[in-house]
Write a protein that holds these residues in place. Structure first.
Motif, mmCIF file in Angstrom:
data_model
loop_
_atom_site.group_PDB
_atom_site.id
_atom_site.type_symbol
_atom_site.label_atom_id
_atom_site.label_comp_id
_atom_site.label_asym_id
_atom_site.label_seq_id
_atom_site.Cartn_x
_atom_site.Cartn_y
_atom_site.Cartn_z
ATOM 1 N N HIS A 29 0.828 -1.209 0.000
ATOM 2 C CA HIS A 29 0.000 0.000 0.000
ATOM 3 C C HIS A 29 0.860 1.255 0.000
ATOM 4 O O HIS A 29 0.469 2.273 -0.556
ATOM 5 N N TRP A 30 2.005 1.168 0.677
ATOM 6 C CA TRP A 30 2.954 2.277 0.715
ATOM 7 C C TRP A 30 4.190 1.883 -0.075
ATOM 8 O O TRP A 30 4.727 0.794 0.099
ATOM 9 N N ALA A 31 4.639 2.773 -0.943
ATOM 10 C CA ALA A 31 5.795 2.502 -1.797
ATOM 11 C C ALA A 31 7.089 2.965 -1.128
ATOM 12 O O ALA A 31 7.175 4.098 -0.642
ATOM 13 N N GLU A 32 8.085 2.074 -1.144
ATOM 14 C CA GLU A 32 9.394 2.433 -0.595
ATOM 15 C C GLU A 32 10.017 3.530 -1.448
ATOM 16 O O GLU A 32 9.940 3.499 -2.673
ATOM 17 N N GLY A 33 10.585 4.506 -0.787
ATOM 18 C CA GLY A 33 11.189 5.638 -1.477
ATOM 19 C C GLY A 33 10.198 6.757 -1.750
ATOM 20 O O GLY A 33 10.587 7.865 -2.101
ATOM 21 N N PHE A 34 8.916 6.482 -1.578
ATOM 22 C CA PHE A 34 7.892 7.505 -1.796
ATOM 23 C C PHE A 34 7.148 7.794 -0.490
ATOM 24 O O PHE A 34 7.167 8.914 0.006
ATOM 25 N N HIS A 35 6.479 6.787 0.066
ATOM 26 C CA HIS A 35 5.771 6.945 1.338
ATOM 27 C C HIS A 35 6.698 6.741 2.531
ATOM 28 O O HIS A 35 6.478 7.308 3.591
ATOM 29 N N TYR A 36 7.678 5.897 2.359
ATOM 30 C CA TYR A 36 8.616 5.614 3.443
ATOM 31 C C TYR A 36 9.989 5.278 2.872
ATOM 32 O O TYR A 36 10.117 4.933 1.699
ATOM 33 N N LYS A 37 10.995 5.402 3.726
ATOM 34 C CA LYS A 37 12.364 5.026 3.368
ATOM 35 C C LYS A 37 12.964 4.244 4.519
ATOM 36 O O LYS A 37 12.709 4.549 5.682
ATOM 37 N N LYS A 38 13.750 3.256 4.178
ATOM 38 C CA LYS A 38 14.534 2.549 5.180
ATOM 39 C C LYS A 38 15.989 2.871 4.876
ATOM 40 O O LYS A 38 16.514 2.474 3.838
ATOM 41 N N LEU A 39 16.605 3.632 5.769
ATOM 42 C CA LEU A 39 17.964 4.094 5.526
ATOM 43 C C LEU A 39 18.969 2.974 5.769
ATOM 44 O O LEU A 39 18.913 2.288 6.791
ATOM 45 N N ALA A 40 19.864 2.800 4.835
ATOM 46 C CA ALA A 40 20.874 1.743 4.919
ATOM 47 C C ALA A 40 21.822 1.957 6.092
ATOM 48 O O ALA A 40 22.276 1.000 6.715
ATOM 49 N N ALA A 41 22.130 3.201 6.393
ATOM 50 C CA ALA A 41 23.118 3.507 7.427
ATOM 51 C C ALA A 41 22.721 2.984 8.807
ATOM 52 O O ALA A 41 23.563 2.510 9.558
ATOM 53 N N ASP A 42 21.435 3.066 9.146
ATOM 54 C CA ASP A 42 21.022 2.649 10.493
ATOM 55 C C ASP A 42 19.753 1.794 10.513
ATOM 56 O O ASP A 42 19.233 1.479 11.573
ATOM 57 N N SER A 43 19.227 1.449 9.345
ATOM 58 C CA SER A 43 18.025 0.605 9.201
ATOM 59 C C SER A 43 16.768 1.218 9.808
ATOM 60 O O SER A 43 15.805 0.522 10.059
ATOM 61 N N ARG A 44 16.771 2.514 10.041
ATOM 62 C CA ARG A 44 15.571 3.163 10.582
ATOM 63 C C ARG A 44 14.587 3.476 9.460
ATOM 64 O O ARG A 44 14.971 3.789 8.347
ATOM 65 N N ILE A 45 13.309 3.421 9.805
ATOM 66 C CA ILE A 45 12.236 3.730 8.867
ATOM 67 C C ILE A 45 11.846 5.192 9.042
ATOM 68 O O ILE A 45 11.623 5.669 10.157
ATOM 69 N N TRP A 46 11.748 5.894 7.905
ATOM 70 C CA TRP A 46 11.294 7.276 7.872
ATOM 71 C C TRP A 46 10.007 7.331 7.064
ATOM 72 O O TRP A 46 9.906 6.696 6.019
ATOM 73 N N ILE A 47 9.029 8.088 7.534
ATOM 74 C CA ILE A 47 7.720 8.204 6.886
ATOM 75 C C ILE A 47 7.567 9.618 6.333
ATOM 76 O O ILE A 47 7.837 10.599 7.025
ATOM 77 N N HIS A 48 7.100 9.723 5.084
ATOM 78 C CA HIS A 48 6.827 11.025 4.463
ATOM 79 C C HIS A 48 5.373 11.369 4.786
ATOM 80 O O HIS A 48 4.436 10.833 4.190
#
Length: 64
Positions: A29-48
């Protein structure tokens, strides 16, 4: 509010659980890189937040 917030902050702001966010990601339902990102550096999820708000409006038929 910032466009991008960490998952924990998003859940605090919206009352959504981390499990429900994970389900939206897993079900596509949510697209990676658009609605959310999982940063490689620390594996944290960020939500737009703005894009998720648009998704909510479109899913519920609230958009104009």
């Amino acid at each position: 509010m910032s466009k991008w917030v960490r998952l924990k902050k998003y859940c605090e702001l919206t009352g959504e659980t981390e499990s429900s966010v994970r389900l939206k990601r897993e079900q596509g339902h949510w697209a990676e890189g658009f609605h959310y990102k999982k940063l490689a550096a620390d594996s944290r999820i960020w939500i737009h937040t703005e894009r998720v708000d648009q998704w909510v409006e479109n899913e519920s038929g609230l958009s104009e």
